[in-house]
Write a protein that holds these residues in place. Structure first.
Motif, PDB file in Angstrom:
ATOM      1  N   ASN A 171      22.210  -2.140  -1.275  1.00  0.00           N
ATOM      2  CA  ASN A 171      21.292  -2.472  -0.183  1.00  0.00           C
ATOM      3  C   ASN A 171      20.752  -1.206   0.492  1.00  0.00           C
ATOM      4  OD1 ASN A 171      23.329  -1.603   1.644  1.00  0.00           O
ATOM      5  ND2 ASN A 171      24.241  -3.646   1.658  1.00  0.00           N
ATOM      6  N   THR A 172      19.859  -1.416   1.458  1.00  0.00           N
ATOM      7  CA  THR A 172      19.207  -0.293   2.142  1.00  0.00           C
ATOM      8  C   THR A 172      20.220   0.615   2.818  1.00  0.00           C
ATOM      9  OG1 THR A 172      17.233  -1.633   2.540  1.00  0.00           O
ATOM     10  CG2 THR A 172      17.513   0.330   3.912  1.00  0.00           C
ATOM     11  N   PHE A 195      11.979   8.420  -6.838  1.00  0.00           N
ATOM     12  CA  PHE A 195      12.735   7.170  -6.848  1.00  0.00           C
ATOM     13  C   PHE A 195      12.137   6.193  -7.849  1.00  0.00           C
ATOM     14  CE2 PHE A 195      13.056   8.991  -2.639  1.00  0.00           C
ATOM     15  CZ  PHE A 195      14.354   8.757  -2.228  1.00  0.00           C
ATOM     16  N   ASP A 196      12.968   5.276  -8.316  1.00  0.00           N
ATOM     17  CA  ASP A 196      12.452   4.076  -8.940  1.00  0.00           C
ATOM     18  C   ASP A 196      11.963   3.183  -7.795  1.00  0.00           C
ATOM     19  OD1 ASP A 196      11.792   2.156 -10.752  1.00  0.00           O
ATOM     20  OD2 ASP A 196      13.793   1.923 -11.605  1.00  0.00           O
ATOM     21  N   ASN A 197      11.355   2.066  -8.107  1.00  0.00           N
ATOM     22  CA  ASN A 197      10.861   1.181  -7.052  1.00  0.00           C
ATOM     23  C   ASN A 197      12.002   0.320  -6.516  1.00  0.00           C
ATOM     24  OD1 ASN A 197       7.824   1.689  -7.100  1.00  0.00           O
ATOM     25  ND2 ASN A 197       8.287   1.328  -9.259  1.00  0.00           N
ATOM     26  N   VAL A 202      11.235   0.150  -1.251  1.00  0.00           N
ATOM     27  CA  VAL A 202       9.874  -0.354  -1.428  1.00  0.00           C
ATOM     28  C   VAL A 202       9.833  -1.850  -1.135  1.00  0.00           C
ATOM     29  CG1 VAL A 202       7.963  -0.652  -3.036  1.00  0.00           C
ATOM     30  CG2 VAL A 202       9.395   1.401  -3.159  1.00  0.00           C
ATOM     31  N   LYS A 203       9.052  -2.205  -0.124  1.00  0.00           N
ATOM     32  CA  LYS A 203       8.889  -3.612   0.236  1.00  0.00           C
ATOM     33  C   LYS A 203       7.897  -4.302  -0.688  1.00  0.00           C
ATOM     34  CE  LYS A 203       8.577  -4.270   4.620  1.00  0.00           C
ATOM     35  NZ  LYS A 203       8.040  -4.376   6.006  1.00  0.00           N
ATOM     36  N   LYS A 204       6.807  -3.572  -1.043  1.00  0.00           N
ATOM     37  CA  LYS A 204       5.758  -4.171  -1.852  1.00  0.00           C
ATOM     38  C   LYS A 204       4.976  -3.077  -2.561  1.00  0.00           C
ATOM     39  CE  LYS A 204       1.729  -7.262  -1.432  1.00  0.00           C
ATOM     40  NZ  LYS A 204       0.875  -8.003  -0.461  1.00  0.00           N
ATOM     41  N   ILE A 205       4.614  -3.314  -3.842  1.00  0.00           N
ATOM     42  CA  ILE A 205       3.766  -2.394  -4.589  1.00  0.00           C
ATOM     43  C   ILE A 205       2.333  -2.908  -4.510  1.00  0.00           C
ATOM     44  CG2 ILE A 205       3.290  -1.339  -6.821  1.00  0.00           C
ATOM     45  CD1 ILE A 205       6.195  -1.692  -7.553  1.00  0.00           C
ATOM     46  N   LYS A 206       1.456  -2.107  -3.945  1.00  0.00           N
ATOM     47  CA  LYS A 206       0.064  -2.504  -3.761  1.00  0.00           C
ATOM     48  C   LYS A 206      -0.799  -2.000  -4.910  1.00  0.00           C
ATOM     49  CE  LYS A 206       0.421  -2.371   1.294  1.00  0.00           C
ATOM     50  NZ  LYS A 206      -0.175  -1.804   2.542  1.00  0.00           N
ATOM     51  N   SER A 207      -2.075  -2.260  -4.819  1.00  0.00           N
ATOM     52  CA  SER A 207      -3.006  -1.782  -5.842  1.00  0.00           C
ATOM     53  C   SER A 207      -3.138  -0.262  -5.765  1.00  0.00           C
ATOM     54  CB  SER A 207      -4.383  -2.433  -5.647  1.00  0.00           C
ATOM     55  OG  SER A 207      -4.906  -2.102  -4.363  1.00  0.00           O
ATOM     56  N   LYS A 208      -3.565   0.341  -6.854  1.00  0.00           N
ATOM     57  CA  LYS A 208      -3.780   1.781  -6.960  1.00  0.00           C
ATOM     58  C   LYS A 208      -2.499   2.584  -6.713  1.00  0.00           C
ATOM     59  CE  LYS A 208      -8.615   1.444  -5.547  1.00  0.00           C
ATOM     60  NZ  LYS A 208      -9.663   1.906  -4.592  1.00  0.00           N
ATOM     61  N   GLY A 209      -1.350   1.954  -6.990  1.00  0.00           N
ATOM     62  CA  GLY A 209      -0.084   2.676  -6.914  1.00  0.00           C
ATOM     63  C   GLY A 209       0.475   2.886  -5.519  1.00  0.00           C
ATOM     64  N   GLU A 210      -0.170   2.323  -4.488  1.00  0.00           N
ATOM     65  CA  GLU A 210       0.342   2.490  -3.128  1.00  0.00           C
ATOM     66  C   GLU A 210       1.549   1.580  -2.903  1.00  0.00           C
ATOM     67  OE1 GLU A 210      -2.739   1.883  -0.316  1.00  0.00           O
ATOM     68  OE2 GLU A 210      -3.936   3.596  -0.973  1.00  0.00           O
ATOM     69  N   PHE A 217      13.620   2.883   5.564  1.00  0.00           N
ATOM     70  CA  PHE A 217      13.387   3.988   4.632  1.00  0.00           C
ATOM     71  C   PHE A 217      12.255   4.889   5.128  1.00  0.00           C
ATOM     72  CE2 PHE A 217      11.333   5.851   0.854  1.00  0.00           C
ATOM     73  CZ  PHE A 217      12.427   6.504   0.300  1.00  0.00           C
ATOM     74  N   GLU A 218      11.234   4.290   5.705  1.00  0.00           N
ATOM     75  CA  GLU A 218      10.108   5.050   6.252  1.00  0.00           C
ATOM     76  C   GLU A 218      10.581   6.015   7.326  1.00  0.00           C
ATOM     77  OE1 GLU A 218       6.847   2.793   8.219  1.00  0.00           O
ATOM     78  OE2 GLU A 218       5.865   3.069   6.294  1.00  0.00           O
ATOM     79  N   ARG A 219      11.435   5.535   8.228  1.00  0.00           N
ATOM     80  CA  ARG A 219      11.961   6.393   9.300  1.00  0.00           C
ATOM     81  C   ARG A 219      12.888   7.458   8.730  1.00  0.00           C
ATOM     82  NH1 ARG A 219      15.264   4.158  12.278  1.00  0.00           N
ATOM     83  NH2 ARG A 219      15.449   2.058  11.426  1.00  0.00           N
ATOM     84  N   PHE A 220      13.617   7.119   7.674  1.00  0.00           N
ATOM     85  CA  PHE A 220      14.515   8.067   7.012  1.00  0.00           C
ATOM     86  C   PHE A 220      13.726   9.243   6.441  1.00  0.00           C
ATOM     87  CE2 PHE A 220      16.901   9.514   3.269  1.00  0.00           C
ATOM     88  CZ  PHE A 220      18.170   9.678   3.793  1.00  0.00           C
ATOM     89  N   VAL A 221      12.604   8.950   5.767  1.00  0.00           N
ATOM     90  CA  VAL A 221      11.761   9.997   5.196  1.00  0.00           C
ATOM     91  C   VAL A 221      11.212  10.906   6.287  1.00  0.00           C
ATOM     92  CG1 VAL A 221       9.604  10.441   3.958  1.00  0.00           C
ATOM     93  CG2 VAL A 221      11.165   8.671   3.137  1.00  0.00           C
TER      94      VAL A 221
END
Length: 500
Positions: A171-172, A195-197, A202-210, A217-221
């Motif tokens: 888990n996270t 990282f792998d996804n 990663v909550k969601k993989i969007k178009s164009k690889g975003e 995780f965002e706050r950790f980075v």
């Protein structure tokens, strides 16, 4: 808090381009103090310097480059000024040039280093100071059973080295706890991590690889300041080094099954294994991996002053018994919080339940595996001792160990009150072991009184045999069988005894 994109832009413009707080604040339309706060909160990627020769500056250029490079790993407020560099060069390096010469060189050099992006054209494996992350699984003897547990691997492709830690889940909280623990032990942060996804990141993989990242995780980075990369979906070869290292760690250190009694203590032994493994030649470069690892280490970012709190918070409403559910596991709070909202602090190994004012109500070890419920009895015992027949909480008797559940149901109301008060007094750390033994011992001659249970408990606790001193010989008259509790009244009325 500003959006992540805004924070990244501020860090880039201020720390890498050298723009003033005021200029950047006008562009992003925020207060200059806010720009300063976020600019100094995080580090950024360092750049390799270009060397140039100059008759006056030539001997000291490597020194200044080193200082600039060191400063790039720190917050802007901790960077050396050109004036300070000039003073140190004169005092410690017999520099004969002028302040203006130093100032001009520092200004140009910083811009050159910021624009120098050689790393972008190189594969990650060729860049010192970068890393890859992935989970693997291996069998362990844990808690009397053989179970599969995940282990987190942080690998360094340049030096072909690694660190790893074992966790109860993927888990996270386990991911971030593992990385934070490794950064702290290493004394630095890899400047780029692939990282792998992973769903914890990663909550969601969007178009164009975003990617839409999880909030934690965002706050950790942002806290540690490293640059992250994610593999394209289905392209595991893009992190081939860590996948190979996962297999290497499993085959060389985790098979056959390791025996774990204390997971945290077991993890402490793994640092030395990783360090010993570096004392072998690199499979291609033919030099010791420990030497290459030193090059990796020299490129890491500086650790922040404070560790990241690897937890997440949730607001949860308790049920009518005061229980909350987290990841399909049940945790008790207190009867007074039944049907009330509470705050929950969730770490990889602990569930802390808080009031709205962040006062601790109760703490639980986080549950993993087949166990579905964690019960801290003390808050409930106080209520049950006063109101043992409260319908609202009657099903709680079934949560007791079977011996006590049966005993309490056979007691009169006054006996229940006394027994519950005794449990509340003697129960420590939710461990019923000694209480169960005392109840079994005192029940050998029939339904025991609370004082008998208490006597047996302290006899067992003190490892004495005073409970054996009660005479049981022929002189003791036979006592007729008795029916305990109120069940005989129910039978009386059910059979029509009232009419007779």
């Amino acid at each position: 808090m500003l959006a992540v994109a805004q924070i990244d832009y501020i860090r880039h413009e201020v720390n890498q381009k050298g723009e003033s707080y005021a200029d950047v604040s006008r562009r992003v339309e925020v207060d200059p103090r806010t720009v300063k706060k976020y600019a100094n909160q995080e580090e950024f990627r360092e750049r390799k310097p270009q060397k140039r020769y100059s008759p006056v500056m030539g001997p000291v250029k490597p020194i200044i480059d080193k200082w600039i490079k060191e400063d790039f790993k720190k917050k802007k407020k901790n960077h050396r000024t050109a004036k300070r560099m000039y003073q140190q060069l004169k005092k410690f390096h017999s520099f004969k040039g002028s302040y203006r010469t130093v100032r001009d060189y520092v200004s140009k050099r910083k811009k050159a280093l910021n624009e120098y992006d050689q790393e972008a054209a190189l594969p990650l494996e060729a860049v010192p100071g970068t890393a890859q992350v992935d989970f693997g699984t291996a069998p362990f003897q844990y808690g009397g059973n053989v179970i599969d547990l995940p282990f987190l691997v942080l690998s360094f492709p340049y030096s072909n080295t690694f660190y790893f830690q074992v966790f109860p889940s993927e888990n996270t909280e386990c991911l971030l706890e593992g990385l934070s623990r490794m950064f702290r032990y290493m004394g630095g942060v890899p400047k780029t991590i692939r990282f792998d996804n992973l769903s914890p990141a990663v909550k969601k993989i969007k178009s164009k690889g975003e990617r839409e990242l999880t909030d934690t995780f965002e706050r950790f980075v942002l806290h540690y300041g490293f640059h992250y990369e994610f593999c394209n979906p289905g392209k595991g070869n893009e992190k081939g080094h860590v996948e190979a290292m996962v297999k290497y760690v499993r085959n060389n250190y985790l098979l056959p099954e390791c025996v774990i009694t204390d997971l945290d203590q077991f993890n402490k032994t793994l640092w030395e294994l990783a360090e010993e493994d570096r004392q072998r030649p690199h499979y291609q470069k033919k030099v010791l991996q420990s030497e290459l690892f030193t090059e990796d280490k020299n490129e890491w970012l500086v650790l922040p002053e404070k560790d990241f709190e690897c937890v997440r918070y949730q607001d949860i409403k308790a049920d009518k018994y005061g229980f909350i559910a987290i990841d399909a596991k049940q945790y008790s709070t207190s009867p007074r919080f039944a049907k009330q909202r509470v705050k929950v602090c969730i770490s990889y190994n602990m569930i802390t339940i808080l009031t709205e004012d962040h006062d601790v109500i109760v703490r639980h070890q986080r549950l993993y595996g087949i166990k579905r419920q964690s019960m801290v009895w003390q808050p409930y015992l106080d209520l049950l001792a006063k109101r043992p027949k409260a319908i609202k909480y009657s099903s709680l008797y079934d949560q007791f160990p079977e011996e006590w559940s049966s005993y309490l149901k056979s007691c009169t109301e006054e006996e229940q009150k006394a027994a519950l008060r005794l449990i509340g007094k003697l129960l420590k750390n939710n461990d019923f072991t000694l209480l169960n033994q005392a109840l079994a011992l005192s029940s050998k001659h029939g339904h025991p009184h609370v004082d008998q249970i208490k006597h047996c408990f302290y006899s067992l606790l003190n490892q004495s045999n005073t409970h054996m001193s009660v005479p049981t010989g022929k002189n003791v008259p036979k006592i007729p069988d008795m029916t305990r509790g109120l069940s005989h009244y129910d039978a009386f009325f059910h059979e029509g005894g009232a009419e007779k």
